[in-house]
Structure formats: structure tokens, C-alpha cells
Scaffold this active site. Sequence first.
Site, PDB file in Angstrom:
ATOM      1  N   LYS A 113      -6.518  -2.829   9.371  1.00  0.00           N
ATOM      2  CA  LYS A 113      -5.320  -2.570  10.159  1.00  0.00           C
ATOM      3  C   LYS A 113      -5.431  -3.110  11.592  1.00  0.00           C
ATOM      4  O   LYS A 113      -6.521  -3.465  12.051  1.00  0.00           O
ATOM      5  CB  LYS A 113      -5.040  -1.058  10.174  1.00  0.00           C
ATOM      6  CG  LYS A 113      -4.853  -0.487   8.765  1.00  0.00           C
ATOM      7  CD  LYS A 113      -3.722  -1.180   8.017  1.00  0.00           C
ATOM      8  CE  LYS A 113      -3.369  -0.511   6.714  1.00  0.00           C
ATOM      9  NZ  LYS A 113      -3.931  -1.143   5.518  1.00  0.00           N
TER      10      LYS A 113
HETATM   11  C1  PLP Z   1       1.478   0.721   3.526  1.00  0.00           C
HETATM   12  C2  PLP Z   1       0.252   1.571   3.442  1.00  0.00           C
HETATM   13  N1  PLP Z   1       0.389   2.893   3.288  1.00  0.00           N
HETATM   14  C3  PLP Z   1      -0.683   3.705   3.231  1.00  0.00           C
HETATM   15  C4  PLP Z   1      -1.964   3.208   3.316  1.00  0.00           C
HETATM   16  C5  PLP Z   1      -3.126   4.138   3.199  1.00  0.00           C
HETATM   17  O1  PLP Z   1      -3.984   4.077   4.283  1.00  0.00           O
HETATM   18  P1  PLP Z   1      -5.546   4.411   4.103  1.00  0.00           P
HETATM   19  O2  PLP Z   1      -6.166   3.279   3.366  1.00  0.00           O
HETATM   20  O3  PLP Z   1      -6.049   4.537   5.496  1.00  0.00           O
HETATM   21  O4  PLP Z   1      -5.617   5.692   3.363  1.00  0.00           O
HETATM   22  C6  PLP Z   1      -2.162   1.827   3.470  1.00  0.00           C
HETATM   23  C7  PLP Z   1      -3.524   1.275   3.551  1.00  0.00           C
HETATM   24  O5  PLP Z   1      -3.847   0.193   3.185  1.00  0.00           O
HETATM   25  C8  PLP Z   1      -1.028   0.987   3.535  1.00  0.00           C
HETATM   26  O6  PLP Z   1      -1.155  -0.330   3.662  1.00  0.00           O
END
Ligand code: PLP
Length: 386
Positions: A177
Site C-alpha cells: 500500500k
Molecule cells: C481493496 C482492498 N480491501 C481490503 C484489503 C485488505 O487489507 P489487508 O490485506 O491489510 O487485510 C486490501 C488489501 O490488499 C485491498 O486491496
Amino acid sequence: MYQVGKEEIDAISEVLLTGKLFRYGIGTACATFEERYAKFLGVKYAMLTSSGTTALHAALVSQGIGPGDEVLVPACTYIATAIAVLAAGAIPVVVDIDESVTLSPTAVEAAIGPHTRAIIPVHMWGMVCDMDALMAIAKKHNLKVIEDACQCVGGAYKGRKAGSIGNAGAFSFNFYKNMTAGEGGCAVTSEDVAADKIACMIDCCRFYWEGRDKSIPLFAAPGARASEIEGAILNVQLDRITPMVEEMRKQKIQIINALKGTILTQAKANSLEYECGTHAAFQLPDAETTLKFVELYPCTIAGKTGRHVYTEWDPIFDKQGAPHPAINPYNLPENQVCRMDLKKDSCQKSLDILNRTVLIGTHPNRKQDETNAMIERILAAAKAIS
Ligand SMILES: Cc1ncc(COP(=O)(O)O)c(C=O)c1O
């Protein structure tokens, strides 16, 4: 992950040397970040979590979403968006995107049923949703809006930061990110009761350390506490985000301008001057031409990103919404009124768009001559297939 270096090492060292690794009542890094990030976004509360998924889960719970509720999610997003809905006990209903590669307001309005309670606009690949239209639909139908801004950290819609517009928002700080602590997340809201619920989701025991003056009764929740190391890294990352996003947006606009009049059509942009700029998206006439283009200029086809396309969400298709059948939302009696008839071809329009959309990445460290050379290669590939 774009940049990480000496400043992060110094920030982590400071935490380690003081030995204050726990946030509540001991450390200050997480609390400092939360205060700064809330201000940055223009919201009342920003609360660190262990991941974007736990932030989304907490945000949904904060809005009272649970069994018996349908939540509209886009056909193009990471599976975690739909998983968070299931974690709250509700049912995700997958809805078409449009040429912006984000939720289609028209499809959202058409998909609203008697049990729909919320919408999750997902700001994909740094591009923001049509928030004016989605917020108007939500208001008309009395729906909650939980923004998934996991892929849009630092981006904004018409001047308002992504994640700050709906009732609640969620961010991911995982490795890929715009701001990262390796893993991590943040749930945000400006609503007092919702903030209390998010706090309880993150750690239902935090009140023992921080004083129990909160209005809502505590409930048992899985917990998603952030460490002071996460907080320390993110404080450094927050210092960098604005110039970084500005640089990526500048590159994106240069690429878009250079490709005007070619076979590549710029993807619909809902707020080009404010979004993240991590990717420039273009549509080609059809899937076959798109394949030819990426052979000549290797880049990502949105429809071939696997986990970001609903057809790849196996646990959703298999209706395995929880680790135990008795708590699986698909089995709960309250949810039997919800729509669970998702098929691989339910969102054919989205698949068509995604299979002819290419994503060209930007990078904050890319030099001007590198961008120019990249554009030359894209133009040559576009000409060759025209
Ligand atoms: C659009 C979206 N939502 C939710 C998430 C979930 O985040 P995390 O991987 O930190 O749990 C991601 C992670 O890649 C994402 O790209």
C-alpha cells in the site's frame, strides 16, 4: 510499498530503546499517528488496527451491520471486502463496476433490495468512486456507506480524502500500500457511537487501560490491536505521503495526456485532480486487442489480477463464510431472506470492462526521462495494434 528507509529504522529504534512496545497506557506512537491521521483525513476518529480486513470488519460492525443484512460490494476488489461483510455476519451482494473500474452508481441503485443495508465503495488502484452519486443513492435509500480506501491511501475525491466521506472508512497499511508498516490498517469515522464500537472491535479490554467512560456496553470481539512499531513506522510514512501521491498523480496525468487520440481510451476518472495516481487505467476496444497490447508493452490487465475479480472468490462461491457451519452467515436463518445466488457470469459487464482495461503503474522515484521513455514505448505499442 514505495519508500522505506533510515527514518523508519530510527523511529523503530526509538520505540525499542524505550521498551515501550505496547500502545495502551505505555507507548505514544500509535496515539500520535491516530491523531495526525484523523487530522490529515478530516475525520474525528482514526483507529489503528492489525490490517485492512480487520478495519473493514470493525467499520461494518460500527454501522450496525449484521445477520439479515445485504451489503453491496463491487465485482472488482480484493476478496477481503466481501470477507469483512461475512465476518460481520451479513451477506455480500456483488454489483457491477463501470469504466472507472469502481462501483457503478447505476448498478448499485438497480441492485438495492428490501434487505440491503449498506454499500462499500472501493477506491481501486488509487482511483476514486463516484462518491457524489453513491452518497446520494445511500441517502435516498437510507443505506450506510463504508468506504474501502485500502488501495487509496492519500487519495481524495473532489478535495475530500478517500475514506472520510461515508459513515466509516477502512485503510490497509500492508506491504503493497501507499503507506506501509509491513502489515496494519486503520478504521475511521466521525460518528461517536461508531467510534466506540470500532474501539471495542479492536480491543474490548482497552477500557481497562484507558478508563471506562464509554457509553456503549462492551461486547466480545476478535481484537486487532496495533503495535507501537506499527505506529512508529506509520508516523514516518505519513510525513512522506503527500509529495509522493502528488508525484504519482503528475506522472499519471502526463501519461494520460500523451496517450490522447490513441487506441487506448482513458478510464473514466471521477476525480482525476485528487485521486492517488498509483495507476493510469486505459480501456482497449476488446479483450483480444488488449492481449496484443500487453504482449508489446507488458503491463497488467485488470481482469487478470486474480483475487481482485469476483469470479476468483472461492469461499464466496462455495458459501464457506466462516470456519464453523453453525456461525456461517450463509447458514444463518436471518440471512435466508438475503440474495445468495452469485454466479460466475453474474457481473458479465464488469468482466468485459476488466478484460479490456490495462493498468500502467506510476512510481514516486521515477525520473522524468524514464517516464518519457516509458510513454514512447506505450505509444509504439499502441500504434502497432491500431
Ligand atoms: C481493496 C482492498 N480491501 C481490503 C484489503 C485488505 O487489507 P489487508 O490485506 O491489510 O487485510 C486490501 C488489501 O490488499 C485491498 O486491496
